[in-house]
Write an enzyme that holds these catalytic residues in place. Sequence first.
Site, PDB file in Angstrom:
ATOM      1  N   TYR A   1      33.615 -31.791 -14.509  1.00  0.00           N
ATOM      2  CA  TYR A   1      32.614 -31.153 -15.441  1.00  0.00           C
ATOM      3  C   TYR A   1      31.273 -31.307 -15.352  1.00  0.00           C
ATOM      4  O   TYR A   1      30.359 -30.465 -15.195  1.00  0.00           O
ATOM      5  CB  TYR A   1      33.013 -31.788 -16.924  1.00  0.00           C
TER       6      TYR A   1
ATOM      7  N   ARG B   1      38.289 -43.882 -21.117  1.00  0.00           N
ATOM      8  CA  ARG B   1      38.561 -42.751 -20.462  1.00  0.00           C
ATOM      9  C   ARG B   1      37.953 -42.551 -18.944  1.00  0.00           C
ATOM     10  O   ARG B   1      36.785 -43.065 -18.823  1.00  0.00           O
ATOM     11  CB  ARG B   1      37.929 -41.570 -21.328  1.00  0.00           C
TER      12      ARG B   1
END
Length: 312
Positions: free
Chosen positions: A142, A271
């Site tokens: 991203y 994460r």
Amino acid sequence: MAKYLVTGAAGFIGRSIAAALLARGESVRGVDSFITGKRANLAGLEAMEFVEGDLSDPAVCARVCKGAEIVFHEAALASVPRSVADPVSTNRHCVTATLNLLVAAREAGVRRVVYAGSSSAYGDTPTLPKHEGMLPNPISPYAVAKLAGEHYMRAFTRVYGLETVVLRYFNVFGPYQDPTSHYSGVLAIFCRKMLAGEQPTIYGDGEQSRDFTYIDNVVHANLLAAAAPAEKVSGQMMNAATGSRITLNETFRILREWTGYSGKPAYAEPRAGDVRDSLADISLAGKLLGYKPIVDFREGLRRTVQWYRGSA
Ligand code: UD1
């Protein structure tokens, strides 16, 4: 003919910019593919000319850029974990779509494109606050994709003379942010869950921090970026944030008080691709745009909780 084009107009940030423009009486065209945008977000934007389409299709870009003078490019496939799961889609909707849009904007004679950059470009370098002079260090697909868009902006200014301004957003939150997806922003998820009496999950120890930025600040920065003199801002990139940070644990404690949720958070593994701390230096936007945050974190969070309470 619409003077302003907002891409991602059915998304959280796009719809908020469109609403602010309409409130000023401007003519606005919006485009959205509804991959992540929501039809419900178009409520209240009836005065906007709306086109459903995907910017990874050059014909859609050509259609929506026609006659526009200023473009706010908010369309993207947001989320770090989404990009980890499916980097090719992130590239398509962040990089290919952005390039197509720039080509069409130039062709159509658009004067300026204001681009939604991302703080993820800074990565996990320990230096705080993050300032624009730092080398980018993207650590997720991203971040790479959003950063590629920034570079395309600057290249189009240098090579073709198209005015571009990049605003690097820092964890934007507020009304209309989708709280229902696994890929949603953390504050939207926490508000929805805690108001519903459900246990939120904190990935990692909760001591990671973010410069959570209430949406009104980002809208304000965009309007300033659209209006600022080209010699000052064209080809420039600057942070759009509040210049303060808070940990997830602290945020949870505030939300616990305001939502009435009485339980504890669940803690899970950190994460992949997560950044530890994020905090912006906002002095460049101050200098170039006269930008200052207009709503602080607590007030923004208070309004956000109120909104989710009403829309639940
Ligand atoms: C990143 C970018 C941000 C960008 C966003 C787009 C950074 C520093 N920020 O946000 O500028 O707008 O991508 O999606 O890279 N979390 C939980 N529980 C949850 C959900 C998230 O603990 O249910 C944690 C995450 O692990 C993370 C933090 O909350 O540590 C923020 O996550 P999120 O809201 O997804 O945004 P970022 O990944 O920080």
